[in-house]
Design a protein around this motif. Structure first.
Motif, short mmCIF file in Angstrom:
data_model
loop_
_atom_site.label_atom_id
_atom_site.label_comp_id
_atom_site.label_asym_id
_atom_site.label_seq_id
_atom_site.Cartn_x
_atom_site.Cartn_y
_atom_site.Cartn_z
N GLU A 126 1.03 -1.23 -0.08
CA GLU A 126 -0.06 0.10 0.08
C GLU A 126 0.81 1.30 0.03
O GLU A 126 0.40 2.47 -0.28
N GLU A 127 2.29 1.15 0.28
CA GLU A 127 2.90 2.25 0.19
C GLU A 127 3.52 2.75 -1.02
O GLU A 127 3.84 3.76 -1.36
N VAL A 128 3.16 1.61 -2.29
CA VAL A 128 3.09 2.20 -3.47
C VAL A 128 2.12 2.84 -4.16
O VAL A 128 1.12 2.27 -4.29
N GLY A 129 2.55 4.13 -4.31
CA GLY A 129 1.11 5.01 -4.59
C GLY A 129 0.92 4.65 -6.31
O GLY A 129 2.18 4.50 -7.26
N GLY A 130 -0.23 4.64 -6.82
CA GLY A 130 -0.13 4.57 -8.35
C GLY A 130 0.11 3.39 -8.84
O GLY A 130 0.08 2.14 -8.22
N PRO A 190 14.39 7.74 -13.29
CA PRO A 190 14.81 7.69 -12.17
C PRO A 190 13.49 8.30 -11.07
O PRO A 190 12.81 8.99 -11.35
N GLY A 191 13.55 7.57 -9.90
CA GLY A 191 12.73 8.13 -8.91
C GLY A 191 11.33 7.73 -8.97
O GLY A 191 10.23 8.67 -8.43
N CYS A 192 11.04 6.81 -9.81
CA CYS A 192 9.34 6.59 -10.20
C CYS A 192 9.06 5.27 -9.56
O CYS A 192 7.91 4.70 -10.03
N GLY A 193 9.77 4.45 -8.56
CA GLY A 193 9.20 3.83 -7.81
C GLY A 193 9.45 1.95 -8.33
O GLY A 193 9.17 1.24 -7.79
N LYS A 194 10.69 2.21 -9.06
CA LYS A 194 11.08 0.51 -9.44
C LYS A 194 11.79 -0.12 -8.30
O LYS A 194 11.33 -1.27 -8.14
N THR A 195 12.59 0.78 -7.54
CA THR A 195 13.18 0.16 -6.49
C THR A 195 12.08 -0.34 -5.22
O THR A 195 12.01 -1.45 -4.70
N LEU A 196 11.17 0.55 -5.05
CA LEU A 196 10.20 0.73 -4.09
C LEU A 196 9.08 -0.53 -4.36
O LEU A 196 8.94 -1.32 -3.43
N ILE A 197 8.79 -0.79 -5.68
CA ILE A 197 7.84 -1.98 -5.97
C ILE A 197 8.55 -3.20 -5.94
O ILE A 197 8.10 -4.23 -5.54
N GLY A 235 7.92 10.40 -8.54
CA GLY A 235 7.43 10.00 -7.23
C GLY A 235 8.52 10.50 -6.21
O GLY A 235 8.09 10.83 -5.15
N ALA A 236 9.85 10.57 -6.40
CA ALA A 236 10.68 10.91 -5.69
C ALA A 236 10.41 12.71 -5.57
O ALA A 236 10.67 13.37 -4.54
N ASP A 237 10.35 13.02 -6.55
CA ASP A 237 10.12 14.66 -6.47
C ASP A 237 8.96 14.97 -5.78
O ASP A 237 8.86 16.04 -4.91
#
Ligand code: ADP
Length: 278
Positions: free
Chosen positions: A19-23, A62-69, A223-225
């Protein structure tokens, strides 16, 4: 070599919740299909036909959630997570880097279900003649070999990421290399709202702030921005009279939006519209 997992040398459990991954709704569906359901089936001792997509490459800015997901999917399904942390990590394991890489895959096979994570996988594609090229070429062929061997393993998944798909060696993109390639683009206006909504509970955002409307105003933000925007707005909130229950309000976001700009340059976007086909 003793087991790095047992020695706690590498991080094995991730704490990032789904749920912490938005979109990223369609990417979430794809990862459920290729990783979550097959691992659940494996845990339930069921035969599952759809477990051949075990080597997934995520590419995009970069910063679009690849690592996060990648971390979130491991957490969702209770899989071990072994991140490749660069050559330093392999050197620590073994002076022979090729055998160290092989052992990393062996560890993963011995600790299923497991996700091996290669951030910036393009570093493996440095050519001989460039600095570090000879070593990387050796490692690159070992990586290809290991990826190919995974076809016979159950419960081991590889997720690679890159911000520079144009630098990848085509051999990595054949069926024996990464066999599922997924684009992770900059978020749409609606997704930006969903990302702010997902990050929101961890920040003190005032209930009066319409996060979906705020997302519409953040053209070009990753996402990072968006995390940076919230942090900046929090600074404005803190600058006001010190008060512990201070929340981040609309006026703080207005000021923050004057300072924070998209980190991914528009002219770089062409690099990510590069379509990788198998
Ligand atoms: P990438 O691997 O694509 O370069 P990351 O996954 O490292 O990007 O994202 C950097 C940070 O930005 C994350 O730790 C998170 O705080 C935030 N972030 C990026 N995308 C999202 C998202 N879709 N939902 C929530 N947070 C995000």
């Amino acid at each position: 070599m003793s087991c790095p997992l047992a020695r706690g040398r590498f991080s094995v459990q991730t704490i990032v919740k789904w749920e912490e991954v938005g979109g990223l709704l369609s990417l979430k569906k794809e990862l459920e299909k290729y990783i979550v359901y097959p691992i659940k089936a494996l845990k339930d001792n069921q035969d599952f036909w759809n477990d051949q997509w075990t080597r997934i490459l995520l590419y995009g800015p970069p910063g679009c959630g690849k690592t996060l997901i990648a971390k979130a999917v491991a957490n969702k399904v209770g899989a071990n997570f072994i991140p490749f942390q660069g050559l330093g990590m392999l050197c620590e394991v073994d002076k022979d880097l090729k055998s160290a890489l092989r052992k990393m895959f062996d560890e993963a096979r011995a600790h299923t279900p497991c996700i091996l994570f290669f951030d910036h996988v393009d570093v493996f594609c440095i050519k001989s003649g460039e600095k570090g090229g000879y070593v990387m070429e050796q490692l690159f062929s070992q990586l290809l070999l290991e990826l190919e061997k995974l076809e016979a393993a159950r419960g081991v998944y590889v997720i690679g990421t890159t911000n520079r798909p144009d630098l990848l060696d085509p051999a990595l993109l054949t069926r024996k290399g990464f066999n599922k390639i997924l684009h992770v683009p900059l978020p749409s206006p609606e997704e930006r709202g969903l990302i702010l909504t997902a990050i929101g509970p961890r920040k003190k955002i005032d209930v009066g702030v319409d996060l979906m409307a705020l997302g519409q105003r953040c053209e070009g933000f990753s996402g990072a921005d968006l995390v940076g925007l919230i942090d900046e707005a929090a600074m404005f909130a803190m600058e006001e009279v010190f008060c512990l229950d201070k929340t981040i309000k609309e006026e703080h976001f207005k000021k923050a939006l004057e300072k924070i700009t998209p980190s991914v340059w528009e002219k770089v976007h062409t690099c990510y519209t590069y379509v990788i086909t198998l």
